[in-house]
Enzyme design. Structure first.
Site, PDB file in Angstrom:
ATOM      1  N   GLY A  14       6.528  49.834  56.501  1.00  0.00           N
ATOM      2  CA  GLY A  14       5.326  49.000  56.508  1.00  0.00           C
ATOM      3  C   GLY A  14       4.538  49.275  55.247  1.00  0.00           C
ATOM      4  O   GLY A  14       5.100  49.554  54.189  1.00  0.00           O
ATOM      5  N   CYS A  15       3.243  49.243  55.346  1.00  0.00           N
ATOM      6  CA  CYS A  15       2.365  49.479  54.199  1.00  0.00           C
ATOM      7  C   CYS A  15       2.586  50.886  53.641  1.00  0.00           C
ATOM      8  O   CYS A  15       2.572  51.854  54.398  1.00  0.00           O
ATOM      9  CB  CYS A  15       0.912  49.299  54.628  1.00  0.00           C
ATOM     10  SG  CYS A  15      -0.256  49.645  53.312  1.00  0.00           S
ATOM     11  N   PHE A  16       2.762  50.991  52.334  1.00  0.00           N
ATOM     12  CA  PHE A  16       3.033  52.306  51.762  1.00  0.00           C
ATOM     13  C   PHE A  16       1.859  53.264  51.879  1.00  0.00           C
ATOM     14  O   PHE A  16       2.030  54.472  51.843  1.00  0.00           O
ATOM     15  CB  PHE A  16       3.553  52.235  50.325  1.00  0.00           C
ATOM     16  CG  PHE A  16       2.815  51.361  49.337  1.00  0.00           C
ATOM     17  CD1 PHE A  16       1.455  51.137  49.377  1.00  0.00           C
ATOM     18  CD2 PHE A  16       3.550  50.764  48.326  1.00  0.00           C
ATOM     19  CE1 PHE A  16       0.826  50.341  48.442  1.00  0.00           C
ATOM     20  CE2 PHE A  16       2.929  49.967  47.361  1.00  0.00           C
ATOM     21  CZ  PHE A  16       1.554  49.748  47.429  1.00  0.00           C
TER      22      PHE A  16
END
Length: 180
Positions: A14-16
């Site tokens: 997902g979002c880093f």
């Protein structure tokens, strides 16, 4: 004192920003860099291009770890249990191929360990694990404002509502693996 045995691991869940924040708390992790991998667009992609979903890149983190302090297998178990590896191209409200669950292996040993870990962890999930396992081609480092995002913005809304619960899960499930 033992000499450090440094290796790289590259994962996307997902979002880093979330994955970066998780691994910054883990013992044996020397460095975590947010970036992109797995795409097909030429040149160094921008954050805006990645967010479009058109480049094929995933938001990932590249982790430098000391194999004398933590195993690659332990890194993957932490990774797999701090995001949802059963949702295709989605983590929470973040949707698109750039948010896919992915392990980019650096060598054949990492590929084999990745396959074993995913197979073993499947028993703990009701839905099938959809985490992609692919060879790392190129890792592109994200710009400075995307590095250490949670550390630099802990009261930002996304950090409060998305990252803090992931960190709570990390602390609950893997307290023995955390930095003092």
């Amino acid at each position: 004192m033992k000499t450090k045995d440094l290796h790289l691991a590259t994962v996307g869940g997902g979002c880093f920003w979330c994955t970066e924040a998780v691994f910054q708390e883990v013992k044996g992790i020397e460095n975590v860099v947010s970036g992109y991998s797995g795409g097909n667009a030429p040149g160094h992609p921008t954050y805006r291009e990645i967010c479009s979903g058109l480049t094929g890149h995933a938001e990932v983190v590249q982790i430098t770890f000391d194999a004398n302090a933590i195993s690659y297998e332990d890194i993957l178990v932490i990774f797999m249990t701090t995001h949802d590896p059963t949702t295709l191209n989605r983590q929470g409200a973040d949707r698109g191929t750039q948010y896919r669950s992915v392990i980019f292996y650096h060598n054949d040993s990492q590929k084999e360990i990745s396959e074993i870990v995913l197979k073993e962890l499947q028993a703990y999930y009701e839905d099938p694990i959809v985490t992609e396992i692919s060879a790392l081609d190129i890792f592109y480092e994200a710009t400075k404002e995307h590095q250490d995002y949670y550390k630099n913005n802990p009261s930002q809304g996304y950090c409060s509502f998305v990252i803090k619960p992931k960190l709570a899960k990390l602390r609950q499930l893997h307290s023995d693996k955390l930095k003092p």
